[in-house]
Scaffold this motif. Structure first.
Motif, PDB file in Angstrom:
ATOM      1  N   ASP A 201       0.833  -1.202   0.000  1.00 32.83           N
ATOM      2  CA  ASP A 201       0.000   0.000   0.000  1.00 32.83           C
ATOM      3  C   ASP A 201       0.872   1.258   0.000  1.00 32.83           C
ATOM      4  O   ASP A 201       1.843   1.351   0.752  1.00 32.83           O
ATOM      5  N   LEU A 202       0.545   2.213  -0.872  1.00 29.90           N
ATOM      6  CA  LEU A 202       1.287   3.474  -0.945  1.00 29.90           C
ATOM      7  C   LEU A 202       0.450   4.598  -0.343  1.00 29.90           C
ATOM      8  O   LEU A 202      -0.659   4.879  -0.815  1.00 29.90           O
ATOM      9  N   ARG A 203       1.007   5.227   0.697  1.00 30.84           N
ATOM     10  CA  ARG A 203       0.357   6.369   1.318  1.00 30.84           C
ATOM     11  C   ARG A 203       1.117   7.630   0.902  1.00 30.84           C
ATOM     12  O   ARG A 203       2.325   7.720   1.126  1.00 30.84           O
ATOM     13  N   GLN A 204       0.409   8.571   0.335  1.00 30.29           N
ATOM     14  CA  GLN A 204       1.039   9.803  -0.129  1.00 30.29           C
ATOM     15  C   GLN A 204       0.557  10.975   0.724  1.00 30.29           C
ATOM     16  O   GLN A 204      -0.642  11.095   0.998  1.00 30.29           O
ATOM     17  N   GLY A 205       1.506  11.818   1.128  1.00 31.33           N
ATOM     18  CA  GLY A 205       1.126  12.917   1.990  1.00 31.33           C
ATOM     19  C   GLY A 205       2.073  14.089   1.907  1.00 31.33           C
ATOM     20  O   GLY A 205       3.082  14.061   1.189  1.00 31.33           O
ATOM     21  N   VAL A 206       1.727  15.150   2.654  1.00 32.04           N
ATOM     22  CA  VAL A 206       2.528  16.372   2.704  1.00 32.04           C
ATOM     23  C   VAL A 206       2.860  16.660   4.170  1.00 32.04           C
ATOM     24  O   VAL A 206       1.968  16.631   5.037  1.00 32.04           O
ATOM     25  N   PHE A 207       4.107  16.939   4.441  1.00 31.47           N
ATOM     26  CA  PHE A 207       4.562  17.224   5.805  1.00 31.47           C
ATOM     27  C   PHE A 207       4.592  18.733   6.037  1.00 31.47           C
ATOM     28  O   PHE A 207       5.131  19.487   5.236  1.00 31.47           O
ATOM     29  N   TYR A 208       3.994  19.123   7.165  1.00 33.67           N
ATOM     30  CA  TYR A 208       4.084  20.526   7.601  1.00 33.67           C
ATOM     31  C   TYR A 208       3.742  20.590   9.088  1.00 33.67           C
ATOM     32  O   TYR A 208       2.852  19.881   9.563  1.00 33.67           O
ATOM     33  N   GLN A 213       0.249  15.135   6.574  1.00 35.32           N
ATOM     34  CA  GLN A 213      -1.168  15.145   6.201  1.00 35.32           C
ATOM     35  C   GLN A 213      -1.368  14.137   5.077  1.00 35.32           C
ATOM     36  O   GLN A 213      -0.914  14.344   3.940  1.00 35.32           O
ATOM     37  N   PHE A 214      -1.999  13.001   5.391  1.00 33.57           N
ATOM     38  CA  PHE A 214      -2.363  12.010   4.384  1.00 33.57           C
ATOM     39  C   PHE A 214      -3.818  12.238   3.979  1.00 33.57           C
ATOM     40  O   PHE A 214      -4.562  12.956   4.664  1.00 33.57           O
ATOM     41  N   GLU A 215      -4.223  11.611   2.893  1.00 33.01           N
ATOM     42  CA  GLU A 215      -5.626  11.697   2.490  1.00 33.01           C
ATOM     43  C   GLU A 215      -6.528  11.082   3.556  1.00 33.01           C
ATOM     44  O   GLU A 215      -7.662  11.510   3.758  1.00 33.01           O
ATOM     45  N   GLU A 216      -5.991  10.074   4.276  1.00 36.24           N
ATOM     46  CA  GLU A 216      -6.786   9.356   5.271  1.00 36.24           C
ATOM     47  C   GLU A 216      -6.759  10.029   6.643  1.00 36.24           C
ATOM     48  O   GLU A 216      -7.523   9.659   7.537  1.00 36.24           O
ATOM     49  N   GLY A 217      -5.837  10.978   6.869  1.00 41.34           N
ATOM     50  CA  GLY A 217      -5.713  11.598   8.181  1.00 41.34           C
ATOM     51  C   GLY A 217      -4.308  12.116   8.391  1.00 41.34           C
ATOM     52  O   GLY A 217      -3.511  12.194   7.453  1.00 41.34           O
ATOM     53  N   THR A 218      -3.987  12.480   9.625  1.00 41.78           N
ATOM     54  CA  THR A 218      -2.670  13.040   9.914  1.00 41.78           C
ATOM     55  C   THR A 218      -1.876  12.103  10.813  1.00 41.78           C
ATOM     56  O   THR A 218      -2.437  11.279  11.546  1.00 41.78           O
ATOM     57  N   ARG A 219      -0.555  12.273  10.742  1.00 45.84           N
ATOM     58  CA  ARG A 219       0.334  11.489  11.595  1.00 45.84           C
ATOM     59  C   ARG A 219       1.399  12.424  12.158  1.00 45.84           C
ATOM     60  O   ARG A 219       2.162  13.028  11.393  1.00 45.84           O
ATOM     61  N   PRO A 220       1.507  12.559  13.474  1.00 48.36           N
ATOM     62  CA  PRO A 220       2.540  13.425  14.058  1.00 48.36           C
ATOM     63  C   PRO A 220       3.921  12.782  13.952  1.00 48.36           C
ATOM     64  O   PRO A 220       4.050  11.561  13.975  1.00 48.36           O
ATOM     65  N   ILE A 221       4.936  13.613  13.827  1.00 44.45           N
ATOM     66  CA  ILE A 221       6.324  13.167  13.739  1.00 44.45           C
ATOM     67  C   ILE A 221       7.103  13.779  14.901  1.00 44.45           C
ATOM     68  O   ILE A 221       7.013  14.989  15.148  1.00 44.45           O
TER      69      ILE A 221
END
Length: 722
Positions: A201-208, A213-221
């Motif tokens: 599975d490929l999850r594509q997102g933008v970090f800020y 920020q993924f299409e499915e939700g956010t993930r903290p780093i």
């Protein structure tokens, strides 16, 4: 669809089952249903890591079992080597051809699969390789590169020529990124297979702002570094047991990130220490010392400035899981199979001459993002863009993640591309009249795409006029034929514009000069050149004053041509230093380049020097001996005084220089010295080898063999001096 039920050779079937491959991926099954094993043409546009190679492999083995022969076309030499190794493990005879562009390589015909670059296949067609009519299947890997301004025209013509020569053959195009696949499939008369399915599975997102920020939700780093988002993303992946690829816009940025990452990872793995030692065993330039230090701690950079050996060490360490991250320019995404848990696309803007910083195309983003997720190793893959401002987050989603793939378009109508391909069609007998030339060009993707193709025919006529004026084509009545010059230029695989400049200049010159010859070749369209920075201009001007009498081409009066002139002179200076036996590390330091750059420049000019020597033999025979000598000097990186010694097997530029420094300037001079003198200079094994050549004798069977320096032209000759 089960492997056991497929109509493929039993030997291949058992190998797959032995590897644990029991059933096909959905896109692979669709290819079977669309006629893959029945000889149908296919265009397969599916994501990276979805099993394109296995699709090609099944088709190739079916053809081989039926007595056929297969051609596998790749865009890069590195990818050719990878596929050669991969296919060679499956019990069939595999050949690889990426080298000299004036050889027919008839011996390749004994193989079941021939792996070659599109340029090499074009050359084989021009030179009439006898086994071409035996090809029953052509596989075109990365077929979307038909849209490339550089490689696209050649790939398009190769496909058209192969289909013309072998109309009954099957053709399979493989790609991950095509926006208009129906258009390309229509040109290939191919069944179309498209899919978005991936084994991981490929999850594509933008970090800020410390979260993805993924299409499915956010993930903290977790924030480890206050200043470097890219490093935080990388360390987050490593903490979870994954590996990371970081794509940046320049070599300098790649090296800077690797140093930061190494300082944070601080690995103490003995395997990495051994890799570091391997890197330092070559030519320890400052860049390689930096790379070795990074590798020892778990990080690396990867770009075209590294030599093949250095890139190989980095790639091997990453595949084995020792290296935790690689920072790279987009060259790594162009074909090498190096997947990682997380791919970070940090720089989505790139400098373009005359246009400033421009966004990368969607196709390039998809190539990089497609490296995310290691099959059977990662539960998922992540491709992450980095935004510098909140407003960029939705923009990056729209421009890259949600964007459709780029359409591919024909590039064959570019006038500069048509010069060489029109000449090759006439010289190779594909077209003998203007009508036949037009008829062949109607087979192109360009005409399929644009239907009427009026622009094509105008540019073809313009190319013909240039070739006729350059005395490469003769038109007698309706008949078109290549002159002796045109035939040679086509066979030598150089741009007709390069040949015209070379021949014109050679005819004009009264006196020979190595530097003038090198400058001339560096001024041709075929020769890649170094970028000339403003800070270089003073040194270049001084050099032009000091060596003005040796330069063959004057400074142009047209301002638009001045930059190209300085680039050619700078490149000529580097190559002149190479033949002046300046150590490689000094060259790298002086010109701010890497070993891979030096190797690339030498490799490029070696070919053009060879072509120039053949042109000189025909049009300037008085210069032929000097040019032929210059060719040998360039291959080996030597001054002329070493020429008598370099002919000896096992002698490279370092050993030859040692002999000359000890008064042994020729094989005859060596004979005058006691064998013990040679042993002291070169060691027992090499000394015995040399005396065997100049005074053949019966050798004892227990003599120990030692590693020889490779002959002229090989990478070890250029970069691992004896």
């Amino acid at each position: 669809m089960q492997i056991q039920d497929l109509a493929i050779p039993d030997t291949l079937k058992q190998q797959y089952l032995g590897l644990g491959i029991l059933e096909l991926y959905p896109p692979q099954a669709t290819c079977i249903e669309k006629g893959l094993l029945d000889g149908k043409n296919l265009l397969v546009a599916i994501p990276t890591a979805s099993g394109k190679t296995l699709i090609a492999e099944m088709a190739m083995h079916c053809h081989i079992a039926a007595g056929g022969k297969c051609l596998y076309i790749v865009p890069l030499k590195a990818l050719a080597s990878e596929k050669y190794d991969e296919f060679g493990n499956k019990g069939v005879r595999v050949g690889i051809s990426t080298g000299d562009l004036d050889r027919r390589d008839d011996a390749l015909g004994k193989n079941d699969i021939i792996v070659a670059t599109s340029e090499k296949v074009d050359s084989l067609l021009r030179n009439g390789a006898r086994w071409i009519p035996e090809i029953t299947l052509v596989v075109v890997d990365e077929v979307h590169l038909i849209d490339s301004p550089d490689r696209g025209p050649t790939l398009e013509m190769v496909i058209a020529k192969m289909r013309y020569r072998n109309p009954a053959m099957q053709i399979i195009g493989l790609s991950a990124t095509i926006g208009n696949p129906k258009m390309l499939a229509g040109w290939l008369d191919a069944e179309l297979v498209t899919s978005s399915w991936r084994p991981v599975d490929l999850r594509q997102g933008v970090f800020y702002d410390n979260k993805i920020q993924f299409e499915e939700g956010t993930r903290p780093i977790k924030q480890v570094s206050r200043n470097y988002d890219d490093l935080n993303l990388c360390l987050d992946t490593i903490a979870e047991g994954g590996q990371c690829l970081v794509f940046v816009s320049s070599r300098r940025n790649a090296e800077a990130f690797a140093k930061r990452a190494a300082g944070a990872i601080k690995s103490e793995d003995p395997a990495l220490a051994a890799c570091s030692d391997r890197l330092l065993a070559g030519t320890p330039t400052e860049m390689i010392k930096t790379l070795a230090a990074c590798v020892a701690k778990g990080a690396a950079f990867h770009h075209a400035g590294l030599s093949r050996n250095e890139r190989s060490v980095v790639e091997e360490a990453f595949r084995k899981g020792w290296l935790k991250c690689i920072s790279s320019t987009p060259t790594l995404a162009a074909g090498l199979n190096l997947p990682a848990r997380r791919v970070i696309i940090r720089d989505y803007l790139r400098f373009s001459a005359g246009e400033g910083m421009q966004p990368i195309p969607v196709s390039e983003y998809r190539q990089m993002a497609g490296r995310a997720g290691r099959p059977r190793l990662d539960p998922y893959g992540e491709a992450v863009l980095i935004a510098k401002e909140a407003e960029q987050v939705p923009e990056l989603f729209e421009c890259y993640i949600e964007a459709a793939a780029d359409d591919v378009h024909s590039r064959i109508a570019e006038p500069t591309a048509l010069y060489t391909h029109v000449l090759s069609l006439i010289a190779s007998g594909f077209a003998k009249t203007r009508d036949e030339l037009s008829e062949f060009m109607n087979r192109s993707f360009y005409v399929h795409e644009h239907k009427q193709g009026r622009l094509m025919h105008r540019t073809v006529d313009a190319a013909l006029e240039f070739l006729i004026s350059a005395e490469m084509i003769l038109e007698v009545g309706e008949h078109l034929g290549a002159t002796e010059l045109g035939t040679l230029v086509s066979r030598m695989y150089i741009d007709p514009r390069s040949a015209s400049l070379i021949v014109t200049t050679l005819r004009e010159k009264e006196e020979y000069a190595d530097l003038g010859l090198i400058q001339l070749i560096c001024s041709t369209p075929d020769m890649p050149t170094l970028y000339a920075k403003n800070s270089d201009l003073a040194a270049l001007s001084r050099m032009m004053e000091d060596k003005g009498g040796e330069l063959w081409l004057p400074l142009p009066t047209d301002d638009e041509e001045v930059e190209g002139y300085y680039r050619a002179v700078k490149t000529a200076m580097l190559l002149s230093d190479w033949t002046d036996e300046l150590p490689e590390e000094k060259i790298c330091e002086r010109y701010a380049v890497g070993p891979g750059d030096v190797f690339g420049m030498v490799e490029s000019i070696n070919w053009l020097l060879h072509a120039t020597s053949q042109l000189a033999r025909m049009f300037a025979p008085k210069f032929y001996p000097q040019i032929a000598e210059c060719e040998i000097c360039m291959k080996n990186g030597i001054r002329r005084e070493l020429l008598p010694l370099i002919k000896l097997r096992g002698i490279g530029r370092i050993r030859a220089r040692r002999l000359v420094n000890n008064g042994m300037t020729t094989p005859e001079e060596i004979k005058k010295h006691p064998r013990e003198d040679l042993v002291k200079i070169l060691g027992q094994g090499i000394a015995d080898q040399i005396f065997d050549q100049i005074e053949p004798r019966k050798r004892s069977t227990d003599t120990t063999r030692v590693n020889e320096e490779r002959p002229a032209g090989g990478q070890s000759t250029l970069f691992r001096f004896g």
